[in-house]
Enzyme design. Sequence first.
Site, PDB file in Angstrom:
ATOM      1  N   THR A   1       0.822  -1.213   0.000  1.00 44.93           N
ATOM      2  CA  THR A   1       0.000   0.000   0.000  1.00 44.93           C
ATOM      3  C   THR A   1       0.859   1.267   0.000  1.00 44.93           C
ATOM      4  O   THR A   1       0.684   2.154  -0.836  1.00 44.93           O
ATOM      5  CB  THR A   1      -0.932  -0.012   1.239  1.00 44.93           C
ATOM      6  OG1 THR A   1      -1.623  -1.258   1.246  1.00 44.93           O
ATOM      7  CG2 THR A   1      -1.918   1.118   1.207  1.00 44.93           C
TER       8      THR A   1
ATOM      9  N   ILE B   1       0.602  13.178   8.899  1.00 45.06           N
ATOM     10  CA  ILE B   1       0.731  14.385   9.727  1.00 45.06           C
ATOM     11  C   ILE B   1       2.213  14.694   9.953  1.00 45.06           C
ATOM     12  O   ILE B   1       2.945  13.827  10.416  1.00 45.06           O
ATOM     13  CB  ILE B   1       0.058  14.193  11.118  1.00 45.06           C
ATOM     14  CG1 ILE B   1      -1.397  13.761  10.956  1.00 45.06           C
ATOM     15  CG2 ILE B   1       0.189  15.446  11.962  1.00 45.06           C
ATOM     16  CD1 ILE B   1      -2.068  13.382  12.272  1.00 45.06           C
TER      17      ILE B   1
ATOM     18  N   GLU C   1      -7.301  -4.114  10.572  1.00 42.48           N
ATOM     19  CA  GLU C   1      -6.729  -5.341  10.013  1.00 42.48           C
ATOM     20  C   GLU C   1      -7.616  -6.531  10.393  1.00 42.48           C
ATOM     21  O   GLU C   1      -8.396  -6.455  11.335  1.00 42.48           O
ATOM     22  CB  GLU C   1      -5.341  -5.590  10.625  1.00 42.48           C
ATOM     23  CG  GLU C   1      -4.381  -4.437  10.503  1.00 42.48           C
ATOM     24  CD  GLU C   1      -3.754  -4.328   9.131  1.00 42.48           C
ATOM     25  OE1 GLU C   1      -3.731  -5.353   8.421  1.00 42.48           O
ATOM     26  OE2 GLU C   1      -3.320  -3.231   8.776  1.00 42.48           O
TER      27      GLU C   1
ATOM     28  N   LYS D   1       4.275   4.299  18.705  1.00 43.70           N
ATOM     29  CA  LYS D   1       4.310   5.685  18.217  1.00 43.70           C
ATOM     30  C   LYS D   1       4.675   6.661  19.347  1.00 43.70           C
ATOM     31  O   LYS D   1       5.494   7.555  19.143  1.00 43.70           O
ATOM     32  CB  LYS D   1       2.956   6.047  17.594  1.00 43.70           C
ATOM     33  CG  LYS D   1       2.719   5.301  16.272  1.00 43.70           C
ATOM     34  CD  LYS D   1       1.291   5.465  15.790  1.00 43.70           C
ATOM     35  CE  LYS D   1       1.040   4.776  14.465  1.00 43.70           C
ATOM     36  NZ  LYS D   1      -0.379   4.691  14.118  1.00 43.70           N
TER      37      LYS D   1
HETATM   38  N1  HSE Z   1      -3.285   0.718  12.028  1.00 39.23           N
HETATM   39  C1  HSE Z   1      -2.817   2.080  12.107  1.00 39.23           C
HETATM   40  C2  HSE Z   1      -3.996   2.983  12.456  1.00 39.23           C
HETATM   41  C3  HSE Z   1      -2.205   2.463  10.796  1.00 39.23           C
HETATM   42  O1  HSE Z   1      -5.146   2.504  12.471  1.00 39.23           O
HETATM   43  O2  HSE Z   1      -3.803   4.144  12.759  1.00 39.23           O
HETATM   44  C4  HSE Z   1      -1.200   3.557  10.886  1.00 39.23           C
HETATM   45  O3  HSE Z   1      -0.100   3.243  11.693  1.00 39.23           O
END
Ligand code: HSE
Length: 404
Positions: A11, A131, A185, A200
């Site tokens: 992607t 962002i 997912e 993060k």
């Molecule tokens: N699975 C992550 C989300 C994708 O839903 O924000 C981006 O890291």
Amino acid sequence: MINVSILGYGTIGSGVFSILNENSDIITKRNGEKICVKSVLDLRAFPGDPVESVLVHDFSEIENDEEVQIVVETMGGLHPAYDFVKACLEKGKSVCTSNKALVAEFGPELLNIAEEKKCNFLFEASVGGGIPIIRPLKTSLAPDEILEISGILNGTTNYILTAMAEQGTDFATALKDAQDKGYAEKDPSADVEGYDTCRKIAILTSLAYGYQVDFEDIYTEGITKITERDINYAKKLEAKIKIFGSSKKVGDKVSAMVAPSLITSEHPLYGVDGVFNAILVKGNMVGDVMFYGQGAGKHATASAVVSDIMEASKHLGINIKTIWNPDKLSLVPFKEHNSKFFVRLSGNSEDNAAKALKAFGNVIPIDAGYDDEYAFITMNMSEKAFDKAAREVGNVINKIRIDA
Ligand code: HSE
């Protein structure tokens, strides 16, 4: 001309390929030099796709191609991504990645190699998708001491919590809807258990303070225990439930946590709904700064990767210093974190009111119309004191921290 190779045509990788082609004129104008994709590594074949003419199946073709100055890593996962990225940096090729797992685990080591080899390891897309947050933290906010970072850093969970609040659906239905729309997912655990947010906030906190924060050391609570009743209590309080990754300077230490929080309309992140992400950074000079946008998605994330490619192309042979020491940042022990708590006790209200007062001290009751439970808000207390009081009453159904 700058030659780029892309590792992984999924992607994000295909998004990078398409932006470099579609926005080629504007990118060349702003960059000063044309950026061309020389090769794309993927095990698969893509018959009929424009990538076909530059597709390779063997990493060594990219590793040993001296004309390739910048490599994009969009494979995901730790291996072979780590091995490939390390090999490229060691050859003096700059690497731009969207891979948060790689950055959270190996950030300081890869940055160190980049410094030695006078190239760059850039990872704008690893946090907050499209962002801009990594570069602003490293440059625009560099004069400031960072006092706090609070982020809605995961689009999937924000979508689910928004759907639960706005449509009155339960967690399972909202998750299924998110999966059907392609946000979540098939195995949603990394998102709904908070692990994605955890990596993060570990990256942002490491960059803000210049020392390594291991994601394993951050207390992490997902959204799987949030029910319709919790949402209804939040509505009663004119509040919303959001999952935050947050870190805060406390004396000479930093507290960091991932957990659902109750926020009221005064909170700057109150209006961040659906798949959107936002990050609030508090600097000691600049005050509050907010970053808002699409935290995921092909073009948004790929746009951040391309911004890194452009940055790397303007710094060929020059390392952009990024301070991220491999020594660990000193974190406040989780049991010493303080907050107010929203708490629900099962069973008869009258008994519970007395029990809550005895165990938690002064509390503010909340009535959302359920006569088989008792809910209240505590005063400010530590996690340790909360656990002790919860053990004493013995019938806590759920608790949610309050972010004031
Ligand atoms: N699975 C992550 C989300 C994708 O839903 O924000 C981006 O890291």
